[in-house]
Design a protein around this motif. Structure first.
Motif, PDB file in Angstrom:
ATOM      1  N   SER A 149       5.918  -4.411 -12.738  1.00  0.00           N
ATOM      2  CA  SER A 149       4.565  -4.587 -13.282  1.00  0.00           C
ATOM      3  C   SER A 149       3.921  -5.842 -12.544  1.00  0.00           C
ATOM      4  CB  SER A 149       4.592  -4.683 -14.715  1.00  0.00           C
ATOM      5  OG  SER A 149       5.416  -5.980 -15.180  1.00  0.00           O
ATOM      6  N   ASP A 150       4.425  -6.734 -12.186  1.00  0.00           N
ATOM      7  CA  ASP A 150       3.751  -8.114 -11.644  1.00  0.00           C
ATOM      8  C   ASP A 150       3.492  -7.495 -10.113  1.00  0.00           C
ATOM      9  OD1 ASP A 150       6.472  -8.052 -11.142  1.00  0.00           O
ATOM     10  OD2 ASP A 150       6.499 -10.457 -11.334  1.00  0.00           O
ATOM     11  N   GLU A 151       3.803  -6.631  -9.423  1.00  0.00           N
ATOM     12  CA  GLU A 151       3.672  -6.528  -8.199  1.00  0.00           C
ATOM     13  C   GLU A 151       2.491  -5.853  -7.862  1.00  0.00           C
ATOM     14  OE1 GLU A 151       5.861  -3.399  -4.717  1.00  0.00           O
ATOM     15  OE2 GLU A 151       7.201  -4.765  -6.043  1.00  0.00           O
ATOM     16  N   ALA A 152       1.506  -6.203  -7.058  1.00  0.00           N
ATOM     17  CA  ALA A 152       0.489  -5.880  -6.595  1.00  0.00           C
ATOM     18  C   ALA A 152       0.449  -4.391  -5.835  1.00  0.00           C
ATOM     19  CB  ALA A 152      -0.476  -6.685  -5.729  1.00  0.00           C
ATOM     20  N   MET A 153      -0.291  -3.321  -6.222  1.00  0.00           N
ATOM     21  CA  MET A 153      -0.127  -1.987  -5.633  1.00  0.00           C
ATOM     22  C   MET A 153      -1.567  -1.490  -5.233  1.00  0.00           C
ATOM     23  SD  MET A 153       1.374   1.158  -7.515  1.00  0.00           S
ATOM     24  CE  MET A 153       1.611   2.885  -6.720  1.00  0.00           C
TER      25      MET A 153
ATOM     26  N   ASN B  36       0.917  -1.170   0.095  1.00  0.00           N
ATOM     27  CA  ASN B  36       0.015  -0.106  -0.007  1.00  0.00           C
ATOM     28  C   ASN B  36       0.898   1.162  -0.056  1.00  0.00           C
ATOM     29  OD1 ASN B  36      -2.314  -1.714   0.037  1.00  0.00           O
ATOM     30  ND2 ASN B  36      -2.236  -1.461   2.477  1.00  0.00           N
ATOM     31  N   TYR B  37       0.716   2.101  -0.811  1.00  0.00           N
ATOM     32  CA  TYR B  37       1.493   3.398  -1.062  1.00  0.00           C
ATOM     33  C   TYR B  37       0.414   4.509  -0.808  1.00  0.00           C
ATOM     34  CZ  TYR B  37       4.752   0.849  -3.812  1.00  0.00           C
ATOM     35  OH  TYR B  37       5.877  -0.052  -3.813  1.00  0.00           O
ATOM     36  N   THR B  38       1.233   5.362   0.257  1.00  0.00           N
ATOM     37  CA  THR B  38       0.514   6.764   0.451  1.00  0.00           C
ATOM     38  C   THR B  38       1.346   7.850  -0.490  1.00  0.00           C
ATOM     39  OG1 THR B  38       2.303   7.150   2.205  1.00  0.00           O
ATOM     40  CG2 THR B  38       0.278   6.315   2.982  1.00  0.00           C
ATOM     41  N   ILE B  39       0.999   8.853  -0.373  1.00  0.00           N
ATOM     42  CA  ILE B  39       1.539   9.995  -1.279  1.00  0.00           C
ATOM     43  C   ILE B  39       3.004   9.928  -0.846  1.00  0.00           C
ATOM     44  CG2 ILE B  39       0.856  11.802   0.168  1.00  0.00           C
ATOM     45  CD1 ILE B  39       1.589  11.958  -3.670  1.00  0.00           C
ATOM     46  N   GLU B  40       3.292   9.991   0.478  1.00  0.00           N
ATOM     47  CA  GLU B  40       4.658  10.056   0.717  1.00  0.00           C
ATOM     48  C   GLU B  40       5.536   9.007   0.379  1.00  0.00           C
ATOM     49  OE1 GLU B  40       2.180  12.603   3.097  1.00  0.00           O
ATOM     50  OE2 GLU B  40       2.228  10.359   2.615  1.00  0.00           O
ATOM     51  N   THR B  41       5.323   7.916   0.480  1.00  0.00           N
ATOM     52  CA  THR B  41       5.952   6.517   0.363  1.00  0.00           C
ATOM     53  C   THR B  41       6.068   6.434  -1.391  1.00  0.00           C
ATOM     54  OG1 THR B  41       3.908   5.080   0.457  1.00  0.00           O
ATOM     55  CG2 THR B  41       5.558   5.412   2.522  1.00  0.00           C
ATOM     56  N   PHE B  42       5.047   6.865  -1.882  1.00  0.00           N
ATOM     57  CA  PHE B  42       5.095   6.794  -3.268  1.00  0.00           C
ATOM     58  C   PHE B  42       6.365   7.897  -3.906  1.00  0.00           C
ATOM     59  CE2 PHE B  42       3.385   8.313  -7.370  1.00  0.00           C
ATOM     60  CZ  PHE B  42       3.663   7.208  -8.310  1.00  0.00           C
ATOM     61  N   ILE B  43       5.917   9.011  -3.567  1.00  0.00           N
ATOM     62  CA  ILE B  43       7.094  10.057  -3.919  1.00  0.00           C
ATOM     63  C   ILE B  43       8.443   9.624  -3.590  1.00  0.00           C
ATOM     64  CG2 ILE B  43       8.028  12.368  -3.600  1.00  0.00           C
ATOM     65  CD1 ILE B  43       5.405  11.909  -5.617  1.00  0.00           C
ATOM     66  N   ASP B  44       8.629   9.039  -2.431  1.00  0.00           N
ATOM     67  CA  ASP B  44      10.084   8.515  -2.048  1.00  0.00           C
ATOM     68  C   ASP B  44      10.631   7.462  -3.131  1.00  0.00           C
ATOM     69  OD1 ASP B  44      10.162  10.179   0.041  1.00  0.00           O
ATOM     70  OD2 ASP B  44       9.354   8.588   1.574  1.00  0.00           O
ATOM     71  N   ARG B  45       9.549   6.560  -3.554  1.00  0.00           N
ATOM     72  CA  ARG B  45       9.762   5.459  -4.533  1.00  0.00           C
ATOM     73  C   ARG B  45      10.035   6.047  -5.848  1.00  0.00           C
ATOM     74  NH1 ARG B  45       8.444  -0.268  -4.411  1.00  0.00           N
ATOM     75  NH2 ARG B  45       9.644  -1.049  -5.937  1.00  0.00           N
ATOM     76  N   VAL B  46       9.651   7.337  -6.363  1.00  0.00           N
ATOM     77  CA  VAL B  46       9.846   7.701  -7.542  1.00  0.00           C
ATOM     78  C   VAL B  46      11.340   8.286  -7.505  1.00  0.00           C
ATOM     79  CG1 VAL B  46       9.320   9.968  -8.917  1.00  0.00           C
ATOM     80  CG2 VAL B  46       7.293   8.351  -7.996  1.00  0.00           C
ATOM     81  N   GLN B  47      11.612   9.100  -6.466  1.00  0.00           N
ATOM     82  CA  GLN B  47      12.631   9.808  -6.214  1.00  0.00           C
ATOM     83  C   GLN B  47      14.150   8.735  -6.329  1.00  0.00           C
ATOM     84  OE1 GLN B  47      12.017  11.934  -2.422  1.00  0.00           O
ATOM     85  NE2 GLN B  47      12.321  13.732  -3.796  1.00  0.00           N
ATOM     86  N   ALA B  48      13.898   7.479  -5.721  1.00  0.00           N
ATOM     87  CA  ALA B  48      14.685   6.336  -5.877  1.00  0.00           C
ATOM     88  C   ALA B  48      14.749   5.839  -7.043  1.00  0.00           C
ATOM     89  CB  ALA B  48      14.509   5.669  -4.725  1.00  0.00           C
ATOM     90  N   ASN B  49      13.796   5.456  -7.828  1.00  0.00           N
ATOM     91  CA  ASN B  49      13.740   4.565  -9.074  1.00  0.00           C
ATOM     92  C   ASN B  49      13.261   5.189 -10.221  1.00  0.00           C
ATOM     93  OD1 ASN B  49      14.421   2.598  -7.206  1.00  0.00           O
ATOM     94  ND2 ASN B  49      12.225   2.209  -6.604  1.00  0.00           N
ATOM     95  N   SER B  50      12.959   6.676 -10.306  1.00  0.00           N
ATOM     96  CA  SER B  50      12.495   7.101 -11.631  1.00  0.00           C
ATOM     97  C   SER B  50      13.555   7.319 -12.863  1.00  0.00           C
ATOM     98  CB  SER B  50      12.162   8.571 -11.234  1.00  0.00           C
ATOM     99  OG  SER B  50      11.808   9.166 -12.446  1.00  0.00           O
ATOM    100  N   ASN B  51      13.217   6.596 -13.669  1.00  0.00           N
ATOM    101  CA  ASN B  51      14.400   6.682 -14.877  1.00  0.00           C
ATOM    102  C   ASN B  51      14.518   8.133 -15.514  1.00  0.00           C
ATOM    103  OD1 ASN B  51      14.971   4.140 -14.918  1.00  0.00           O
ATOM    104  ND2 ASN B  51      13.057   3.494 -16.275  1.00  0.00           N
ATOM    105  N   ASP B  52      13.470   8.997 -15.315  1.00  0.00           N
ATOM    106  CA  ASP B  52      13.589  10.295 -15.838  1.00  0.00           C
ATOM    107  C   ASP B  52      14.561  11.138 -14.927  1.00  0.00           C
ATOM    108  OD1 ASP B  52      11.890   9.741 -18.091  1.00  0.00           O
ATOM    109  OD2 ASP B  52      10.142  10.467 -16.922  1.00  0.00           O
ATOM    110  N   LEU B  53      14.180  10.911 -13.717  1.00  0.00           N
ATOM    111  CA  LEU B  53      15.081  11.594 -12.501  1.00  0.00           C
ATOM    112  C   LEU B  53      16.706  11.138 -12.881  1.00  0.00           C
ATOM    113  CD1 LEU B  53      13.082  11.691  -9.312  1.00  0.00           C
ATOM    114  CD2 LEU B  53      13.814  13.590 -10.771  1.00  0.00           C
ATOM    115  N   LYS B  54      16.713   9.786 -13.023  1.00  0.00           N
ATOM    116  CA  LYS B  54      18.177   9.238 -13.324  1.00  0.00           C
ATOM    117  C   LYS B  54      18.784  10.052 -14.409  1.00  0.00           C
ATOM    118  CE  LYS B  54      17.388   4.623 -11.324  1.00  0.00           C
ATOM    119  NZ  LYS B  54      17.315   3.442 -11.482  1.00  0.00           N
ATOM    120  N   LEU B  55      18.146  10.255 -15.437  1.00  0.00           N
ATOM    121  CA  LEU B  55      18.565  10.796 -16.631  1.00  0.00           C
ATOM    122  C   LEU B  55      19.109  12.334 -16.266  1.00  0.00           C
ATOM    123  CD1 LEU B  55      16.187   9.663 -19.490  1.00  0.00           C
ATOM    124  CD2 LEU B  55      18.732   9.034 -19.067  1.00  0.00           C
ATOM    125  N   VAL B  56      18.171  13.080 -15.426  1.00  0.00           N
ATOM    126  CA  VAL B  56      18.663  14.324 -15.092  1.00  0.00           C
ATOM    127  C   VAL B  56      19.608  14.510 -14.416  1.00  0.00           C
ATOM    128  CG1 VAL B  56      16.467  15.444 -15.785  1.00  0.00           C
ATOM    129  CG2 VAL B  56      16.906  14.612 -13.623  1.00  0.00           C
TER     130      VAL B  56
END
Length: 255
Positions: free
Chosen positions: A227-231, A21-41
């Motif tokens: 993609s196969d992980e339930a969310m 289960n993702y809250t807005i905080e845990t989801f944004i943390d996941r984005v900051q850690a794993n986002s491919n777009d952020l990795k490029l910049v």
């Protein structure tokens, strides 16, 4: 041993089934850690830092060390006439080299003035500042988009839940009228009308569920979630994050 393997498989299956289960905080943390777009910049930002370091390296003192080795295959001699005991002279043969010769030298180089180096330092500094502004803007843009998608997912989840409730209420109403019809209290027309109302709600549930699942797939891509992980999304619309500070474009251009 077999029991342990079965237990591990069940744990993995339950994690894949129930997911996280993702809250807005845990989801944004996941984005900051794993986002491919952020990795490029971030890579672009590191590239600008490397260019600046390279420019400064051209202005700093340089120390070179060199070792030479020479193997002499033939000897070199110096011939001199030296006085002898009789008052005359005698020829003396003096060896001038060695079989193995080594030479070691250290050179220090420091550019005192170079227009090229100065221009490179200025350009590298400006490029690094620009890259930093671009990184901050890109990061905020990506995170804002991620937050919008998350709350859009929350909205679609609520729509799905509402349509499920509406479908269940229509179904319960149909079953009640059907029972009343069998008891001779309701007409066949009322029963058919209730049945049609119920079945009209079923496609709405299917569509709302599909929209929510598609949105979850997009969120997984944004946050680098398999993609196969339930969310599932957790939260409400009573609280929302503050708006990010606006970047003053005039300050960026002034730099």
């Amino acid at each position: 041993m077999k029991k342990a393997i079965v237990l591990i498989v069940l744990l993995l299956f339950s994690h894949s089934l129930y997911g996280e289960n993702y809250t807005i905080e845990t989801f944004i943390d996941r984005v900051q850690a794993n986002s491919n777009d952020l990795k490029l910049v971030r890579q672009d930002k590191e590239k600008s830092k490397a260019i600046t370091d390279e420019a400064w390296a051209s202005a700093l003192p340089k120390v070179f060390a060199q070792v030479d080795y020479k193997r002499n295959m033939k000897d070199t001699f110096l011939y001199m006439d030296m006085p002898d005991m009789t008052g005359g002279t005698t020829e003396m043969k003096i060896k001038m080299n060695k079989k193995n010769e080594y030479a070691f030298q250290v050179v220090l180089s420091q550019p005192l003035y170079s227009r090229k180096v100065g221009a490179a330092l200025t350009a590298a500094s400006q490029y690094e500042k620009l890259s930093e502004h671009i990184y901050q803007t890109s990061e905020e843009t990506i995170l804002i988009a991620a937050k919008k998608e998350f709350y859009r997912g929350m909205l679609l989840k609520n729509v799905w839940e509402v349509t499920k409730m509406s479908e269940q209420q229509a179904k319960d109403n149909y079953l009640q009228i059907k029972t009343r019809f069998k008891g001779g209290i309701a007409s066949e027309f009322e029963m058919l009308q209730a049945e049609i109302s119920w079945k009209n709600e079923i496609p709405k549930v299917t569509e709302s569920r599909r929209n929510y699942q598609l949105l979850l797939a997009n969120l997984k891509i944004l946050a680098g979630i398999p993609s196969d992980e339930a969310m599932e999304l957790e939260g409400d619309f009573a609280h929302y994050p503050p708006y990010p500070k606006k970047i003053d474009t005039s300050a960026i251009l002034a730099d």
